[in-house]
Design an enzyme around this catalytic site. Structure first.
Site, short mmCIF file in Angstrom:
data_model
loop_
_atom_site.label_atom_id
_atom_site.label_comp_id
_atom_site.label_asym_id
_atom_site.label_seq_id
_atom_site.Cartn_x
_atom_site.Cartn_y
_atom_site.Cartn_z
CE LYS A 52 2.19 2.40 4.66
NZ LYS A 52 2.08 1.02 3.46
CE LYS A 55 -5.32 -1.58 1.89
NZ LYS A 55 -3.97 -1.90 2.41
CB THR A 64 -0.89 -0.15 0.85
OG1 THR A 64 -1.60 -1.56 1.29
CG2 THR A 64 -1.69 1.07 1.69
#
Lengths: 297, 297
Positions: free
Chosen positions: A238, A170, A95
């Site tokens: 993150k 995502k 990701t």
């Protein structure tokens, strides 16, 4: 098929293991080589570097922590581009930044290498069981070629758009996860403060219009005080950075997204970065405790 | 059993209909009498006032909009207490103030009337199908007496605590519903701004750790622009007022709860009070449009 796998961590190791089990020939690389041992014992070939993986494989998977790690695996000396033949397909399940992903894809396209961004949702359990949701961005033909491999890894696999679209999807997914966790933490904190049994509240709310995956799966962990990761707060922070980047780039303010980014960041400040995302509860709980102190002064 | 039902609206009408169908004798009252006609045609007896309902019934259900309406039905001239015999059980399925509910319960107890607060989740469809989640607060013995009736109305019925506990649980439920709706609106808005197909994003996220009842059931309505209520923003705003009251009373700040209260209130200001809660999307969308305007100035 000859498959490369770079990044043999919790997720990568489980996914590589499934590909091996499905009968593919596996070439693997990890920065910390000891993590390759278990797969090597099952027949995978350990390689010296990403270039070495790339030159032996038709498809190379990457599962590493963040954007810089993907850039390094692709473009550093002895990186994938140093070993790849034209026609290679790289599948990045990490990701990372959607914008950087689009740049990487363009740069690889010039070398006749296809990059598919294919981040996953469903955690280590989903990776082991092959029940991940896999959100893929990139070229349709490349997607069709690797689809049988992705279906070994996930029960829900879709091409959601061009390069970067998987990462964008995502990033949106993480907005849901974070806000659902906030609901979960505030709901359980309020249940306790009002003297209700939080397990009963979770049971009732899960049965109705307030239900979510997070409440059902992580709510009970909050109640029992189990803050072990599943998915670490550092990683969610993150990911939310990319969600908020998209918000800024597209001019769509996310007031909820901004709030959870602040709260999970506060959790990091409290030293909870390596705890599971459910440890956000400690931030919410502390807000209530601060007020208690205020009243008793 | 001889059952009274006061408040024959969308929810009350559906629930009263199920009790009638289950073979009970029904005595009904509604402020606007015309709404009683359909049930009267099926054999229910229309009464002149709540006192008249109470004196003919062993159990009286109430389904009205807010705290003042419940107070009026109970305590106004010709209210329930004017007709009730000792031993009557009153089941209030309305969503109202937990604190007021505790007061009402005490006042009725002095008259040997039991009050159970029994707010529901699951909407008009759940009410018709008998699949509601029913969160009950009050006396255990009274709960056991009416449990067979509640099981006609709901598939998930639990005594969650003493008087007011049902309302508290419902207030927490609405915190989840509201925050999940915020996630849904921001997620779909961001999907559109980034050029993804929002229906594909909903499909992918519903399959993984970002899934919720709200996303699955109301997300598609947002995408198609269907803002018809299910559940109205005006009612959610009323409910969130009680959620935030509990936050203040117990010293548990709810930063997420406060945010959604502000945003749904903004939706009311925009004239969306009688739209479904999914119309929050218009508030979130407008935030993005304001920025667009700002850039073009």
């Amino acid at each position: 098929m000859r498959i490369g796998y770079i990044g043999i961590g919790i997720m990568g190791g489980a996914m590589a293991g499934r590909l091996l089990e499905a009968g593919h020939t596996l070439f693997i690389y990890n920065r910390t080589p000891t993590k390759c041992q278990a797969l090597a014992d099952r027949g995978a070939t350990v390689c010296a570097n990403p270039a070495d993986v790339a030159c032996r494989s038709e498809v190379v998977f990457i599962s590493v922590p963040d954007t810089q790690d993907v850039a390094s695996v692709l473009f550093d000396p002895d990186g994938i581009i140093d070993g790849a033949e034209p026609g290679l397909i790289v599948v990045d399940t990490s990701t990372i930044s959607p914008a950087a992903t689009r740049q990487f894809a363009r740069r690889l396209k010039d070398l006749e290498i296809e990059l598919l961004d294919a981040p996953v949702s469903g955690g280590d359990i989903g990776a082991k069981d092959g029940t991940l949701a896999i959100m893929v961005g990139g070229d349709t033909l490349a997607f069709q070629k690797v689809l049988p491999l992705l279906q070994v890894l996930g029960s829900k696999v879709r091409l959601v758009g061009p390069a970067g679209a998987g990462q964008t999807c995502k990033a949106i997914n993480q907005l849901f996860s974070g806000l659902h966790m906030l609901a979960c933490c505030e709901g359980i904190a309020l249940a306790r403060k009002t003297g209700l049994n939080p397990s009963v509240v979770i049971d009732m709310i899960s049965a109705g219009a307030g239900g979510s995956w997070v409440l059902k799966n992580l709510g009970p962990k909050i109640v029992s005080g189990d803050m072990e990761p599943g998915f670490m707060i550092d990683l969610l922070c993150k990911d939310l950075k990319y969600t908020m980047e998209l918000a800024q780039q597209t001019g769509q303010p996310l007031v909820g997204g901004s709030l959870i980014q602040q709260l999970f960041s506060e959790a990091q400040q409290m030293g909870l970065g390596r705890s599971g995302t459910q440890a956000l509860y400690k931030v919410i709980e502390q807000l209530g405790q601060s007020l208690d102190t205020g009243e008793s002064e």
